[in-house]
Design an enzyme around this catalytic site. Structure first.
Site, mmCIF file in Angstrom:
data_model
loop_
_atom_site.group_PDB
_atom_site.id
_atom_site.type_symbol
_atom_site.label_atom_id
_atom_site.label_comp_id
_atom_site.label_asym_id
_atom_site.label_seq_id
_atom_site.Cartn_x
_atom_site.Cartn_y
_atom_site.Cartn_z
ATOM 1 N N ASP A 226 0.836 -1.195 0.000
ATOM 2 C CA ASP A 226 0.000 0.000 0.000
ATOM 3 C C ASP A 226 0.874 1.250 0.000
ATOM 4 O O ASP A 226 1.875 1.322 0.720
ATOM 5 C CB ASP A 226 -0.889 -0.009 1.244
ATOM 6 C CG ASP A 226 -1.857 1.139 1.286
ATOM 7 O OD1 ASP A 226 -2.696 1.249 0.371
ATOM 8 O OD2 ASP A 226 -1.773 1.948 2.242
ATOM 9 N N GLU A 275 14.852 -15.393 -0.253
ATOM 10 C CA GLU A 275 15.281 -16.479 0.620
ATOM 11 C C GLU A 275 14.240 -17.595 0.679
ATOM 12 O O GLU A 275 14.551 -18.723 1.063
ATOM 13 C CB GLU A 275 15.537 -15.971 2.041
ATOM 14 C CG GLU A 275 16.691 -14.986 2.175
ATOM 15 C CD GLU A 275 16.771 -14.433 3.587
ATOM 16 O OE1 GLU A 275 16.107 -15.020 4.488
ATOM 17 O OE2 GLU A 275 17.460 -13.435 3.796
#
Length: 560
Positions: A226, A275
């Protein structure tokens, strides 16, 4: 700080249960769920996570690849959940963390991915950090995590600068200090209940990296960010030097929006995301002056996608459409990112209503317009959007052809912008009315206890039940379009189209053996029959190798 136990349920692996598809996000169709308006499982009139979970098979059958959930975090709901009080808790009105975990697991089992909203520009004024900052007073380390400043004027009675809130009025609110005296001011680019974080403070970055890991460990497949163009403010918070600043948004880089410093944040975040297995993604809500600046957010080491607001704001006009399509593809190609295409969301008037009105009225409209014209154009615009290279977003209910509810009584409105002068138009409630599932019953199948915003009479005839299996219905058009899109090799990912010669007012392009023609005029046009018709948004006729394409109609052909 959590309003419920903050220990997450056992992590779930996205890669173990959703379909393995390399670079899935490059051509994904992502469905936006506004949780409070999607499905209510407990009859309190408010949609919730369990309601979403029960409707996941509908979304699978619709043919989308992923579901983006608007905020469901613990919140006082001053701005429909975009004022977050606890980023690691679910607001009780939506359920619990266990409900979130069950939703993620069920979605993955159905082959759907889950994207959640992240709100990093500001918190709620009920966030523990902000409450501590107020209590500890001027000069406290807690205040450094936000933008607290002394006011101007003889007694500090004027705001620190001339910035204006997106919701109207000054972007600053003065606090009463612990000793009862008028004190410093704090920055809020949106509602006063949404103080902006100071991203220069290292604790803010640390906190959000932790929040990212919390939800990634829960199994979410990505984040919609956002106000991704916010967060970093120009050094010294300089005056803008003008009033009616909302009119400048989207036309220039502002001292509080689209600052270059945001990109260092996203490069850090991208390393975290990489990751994790399963191709998790970031999607930016970045309102920028140009699509070229939007491309900065999706460089290879930053975010994966950014909403194409330039396309959303384009009129139903062939020349305008070709221009923005070309500019979008040209901007995304050098950074290797997919274009995204979107027609509606929870902040703008639904496109079935925008296209029902004359061009030039903006993206928040309180006029019903010509409903039949709007629906015809909306259906055609959808097929055009789904034919373009890249990823597409669908806002809940647009597959039903829902119009905006433009006649909500003032007393039921809940958009915070509606209650503040000189800000956004405040008519976002019209696109947030709960969607209809059945022809009859309480709230047309939304839930057993009514709905938090009133639904119009006749909503049942637009419901999922009414349109399912109905030839020519908008719902069946979406289902067929998404199925054809998935099964047609020349659709989906890509970075270019081949424009074809076409009459004025017609968009026509080729992608391999696939051809899309969109007639944006008010009259039928004659076009070559480019092969076998795959799908059309309206009735077409073909004779002697020529096709008559009606007004406001899109056709898909294939030579294969």
């Amino acid at each position: 700080m959590s309003q419920q136990p903050s220990a997450a349920p056992a992590p779930t692996s996205a890669v173990a249960t959703v379909s393995e598809r390399h670079d899935w996000w490059r051509d994904a169709v992502i469905y936006q769920v506004y949780p409070r308006s999607f499905a209510d499982s407990n009859g309190d009139g408010m949609g919730d996570l369990e309601g979403v979970r029960t409707r996941l098979p509908y979304l699978r059958d619709l043919g989308v690849d992923a579901v983006w959930l608007s905020p469901f975090y613990a919140s006082p709901q001053a701005d429909a959940g975009y004022d977050v009080a606890d980023y690691r808790a679910v607001d009780p009105m939506f359920g619990t963390l266990l409900d979130a975990d069950a939703l993620i697991r069920d979605a993955h089992a159905l082959g759907l991915r889950i994207i959640v909203d992240l709100v990093p520009n500001h918190s709620s004024d009920q966030y523990e950090w902000f409450k501590r900052a107020l209590a500890e007073g001027p000069g406290s380390p807690s205040r450094d995590r936000y933008h607290f400043r002394p006011g101007k004027g003889k007694n500090g009675e004027l705001p620190p600068n001339d910035w204006e809130s997106i919701f109207g009025g000054p972007a600053w609110t003065r606090v009463t200090e612990p000793d009862g005296t008028p004190g410093e001011w704090y920055l809020h680019l949106f509602a006063p209940e949404q103080p902006d974080f100071n991203w220069e403070h290292p604790a803010v970055g640390d906190e959000f990296r932790s929040i990212l890991r919390f939800w990634l460990d829960m199994g979410v497949d990505g984040f919609r960010i956002d106000v991704a163009h916010g967060m970093v403010k120009a050094e010294g918070l300089p005056d803008l030097g003008s009033h009616e600043q909302l009119k400048l948004l989207g036309n220039d880089v502002m001292p509080f929006f689209d600052q270059d410093g945001v990109h260092a944040i996203y490069r850090q975040w991208r390393r975290i995301l990489d990751e994790y297995s399963g191709e998790r993604i970031f999607v930016a809500e970045a309102w920028t002056p140009t699509v070229e600046r939007t491309a900065n957010y999706v460089r290879p080491d930053e975010l994966h996608q950014a909403f194409n607001f330039q396309y959303l704001g384009t009129h139903w006009d062939a020349e305008e459409l070709r221009t923005v399509i070309d500019r979008t593809l040209d901007a995304m190609r050098p950074v290797g990112a997919p274009a995204t295409w979107v027609l509606s969301n929870h902040d703008v008037t639904r496109h079935a209503t925008r296209f029902a009105n004359p061009a030039g009225l903006g993206t928040q409209i309180r006029l019903a317009g010509d409903r039949a014209l709007g629906l015809r154009r909306a259906r055609a615009a959808t097929l055009l959007m789904l034919a373009l290279p890249g990823s597409a977003y669908v806002y809940q209910g647009e597959e039903l052809g829902l119009p905006d509810v433009v006649d909500l009584p003032d007393e039921v409105r809940q958009d915070p912008a509606y209650f503040r002068g000189a800000g956004q138009d405040g008519f976002r409630d019209g696109c947030r009315v709960p969607i209809p599932w059945t022809r009859e019953g309480s709230s047309y199948g939304f839930g057993d206890g009514g709905s938090w915003l009133p639904q119009p009479a006749g909503w049942g005839e637009l419901s999922v039940e009414a349109q399912t299996g109905e030839p020519g219905s908008t719902l069946e058009l979406y289902r067929e379009a998404l199925a054809v899109r998935r099964s047609t090799a020349d659709l989906g990912a890509g970075d270019a189209v081949e424009w074809l010669r076409a009459p004025e007012g017609v968009v026509a392009f080729r992608r391999g053996d696939f051809v899309c023609v969109a007639n944006t005029t008010g009259e039928s046009v004659a076009m070559p029959a480019y092969g076998r018709v795959l799908l059309a948004s309206g009735e077409i006729t073909e004779t002697a190798g020529e096709a008559k394409v009606p007004a406001d109609t899109t056709v898909w052909w294939t030579r294969a």
